[in-house]
Write an enzyme that holds these catalytic residues in place. Structure first.
Site, PDB file in Angstrom:
ATOM      1  CE  LYS A  85       8.121  60.996 -59.761  1.00 14.24           C
ATOM      2  NZ  LYS A  85       8.329  62.317 -60.189  1.00 14.24           N
ATOM      3  N   GLY A 102      11.871  62.157 -44.465  1.00 18.71           N
ATOM      4  CA  GLY A 102      10.700  62.131 -45.333  1.00 18.71           C
ATOM      5  C   GLY A 102       9.790  60.959 -45.010  1.00 18.71           C
TER       6      GLY A 102
END
Ligand code: 3PG
Ligand code: MG
Length: 378
Positions: free
Chosen positions: A205, A335
């Protein structure tokens, strides 16, 4: 301001409380699937042990409810893994600063290592200002070390209230080698990059990364956009530094054997979804990256877990490795991008793979950490 590190203090005969980030991924049976965060804390732990100190470690694991022990979030598997990596026994305390940790910390011999149970089993950890909880933890040791880079964007008790209380009691509070290294790489890249400075930002996003993109547009020469966010990115946000995909690899199903096609960006047919940057984009991004002197990468270019949609991420990783070999400083944000680089076999071919997900993003947003600011200055 530079911070005092674990190399600057005398730990001989002292008990040293080290906040680490041992929040590691586990499989359904609880086995640790990636021990990088544990391995990256070893230099700090070894330094204290070699200096004749005793080590008390604390960490969170996952997000338990703060209502006491939950088997699923126990640090027991981490204690076992750490003992294996250190080649010496690691004792696990049942609590965080309560009677069991106090007894076990007091019983530590020189060279001994104690790991406290998950700090987030305590209500006071998230709350951050529970005086009794903080006093219990702060009383365990003579010195505090923050080596939990992945948690530096949090101000939970073990990150903030505990070092604050220890400082108030006249005890040293310093950074460990991992936090020092992570901040040096990320801060130097942002504040004094060798140019061209290229950022590669992917992910799902735009809203998750918009602060990062804005901050990087101010300091980078080029910001390359990939991942699912690229499909919704408005050109109007651009400016000439922002580079968007010109083609997209899309499929009619989220699977390797779906019907696939490469289309011009923005022209994904009905019933199809974009799963990777296209080959033309991959080639253009690779060329820009190969010319860079500093590269920061956060977020994969596509669904790197699923062939053939790993092609864009692979091409970018390959170009980053080439840039590194040619002398560029290359930094992979934690991540997903760290996982991608690891999985594709490139982690040894870049300058630095961060152990922080949210923490490295906040650094790229230009933020500083209260949990580090409060520690002793060099
Ligand atoms: C992480 O993996 O993001 C860190 O360990 C911090 O964990 P948290 O996001 O649950 O605070
Ligand atoms: Mg997180």
């Amino acid at each position: 301001m530079a911070k005092k590190t674990v190399a600057d203090i005398d730990v001989s005969g002292k008990t040293v409380l080290v906040r680490v980030d041992f929040n590691v991924p586990q499989d359904d049976a609880g086995a640790i699937t990636d021990d990088r965060r544990i391995r990256m804390a070893l230099p700090t732990i070894s330094k204290i042990l070699e200096g004749g100190g005793k080590v008390v470690l604390m960490s969170h694991l996952g997000r338990p409810g703060g209502t006491g022990f939950e088997e699923k979030f126990s640090l027991a598997p981490v204690a076992t893994k750490l003992a294996e990596l250190l080649g010496r026994p690691v004792t696990l305390a049942e609590d965080t600063g309560g009677s069991d940790s106090q007894a076990k910390a007091a019983a530590l011999a020189d060279g001994g290592v104690l790991l406290l149970e998950n700090v987030r089993f305590n209500k006071g950890e998230k709350k951050g200002d529970d005086a009794d909880y903080i006093a219990g933890v702060a009383g365990l040791a003579d010195i505090y070390v923050n080596d939990a880079f992945g948690t530096c964007h949090r101000t939970e008790a073990s990150m903030y209230g505990v070092p604050k209380a220890m400082k108030a009691a006249g005890k040293p509070a310093v950074v460990g080698f991992l936090v020092e290294k992570e901040i040096r790489y990320l801060a130097d890249a942002i504040s004094s990059p060798q140019r061209p400075f290229v950022a590669i930002i992917g992910g799902k996003k735009v809203s998750d990364k918009i602060l990062v993109i804005n901050n990087l547009l101010a300091v980078c020469d080029h910001v390359l956009i990939g991942g699912a966010m690229a499909y919704t990115f408005s050109l109007a946000k651009g400016g000439d530094k922002l580079v968007l995909p010109s083609d997209t690899h899309c499929a009619d199903d989220f699977s390797s054997d779906a019907n696939k096609q490469v289309v011009t960006a923005g022209e994904i047919p009905d019933g199809f979804e974009g799963l990777d940057i296209g080959p033309e984009t991959a080639a253009r991004y690779s060329e820009i990256i190969r010319g860079a002197k500093t590269v920061v990468w956060n977020g994969p270019m596509g669904v790197f877990e699923m062939s053939p949609f790993d092609a864009g991420t692979k091409a970018v990783a390959d170009a980053v490795a080439d840039a590194t070999a040619a002398g560029a400083v290359t930094i992979i944000g934690g991540g997903d991008s760290a996982a991608a680089v690891e999985q594709l076999g490139y982690s040894d071919k870049v300058s630095h793979v961060s152990t922080g997900g949210g923490a490295s993003l906040e650094m790229l947003e230009g933020k500083s950490f209260d949990s580090v600011d409060l520690l002793d200055d060099a």
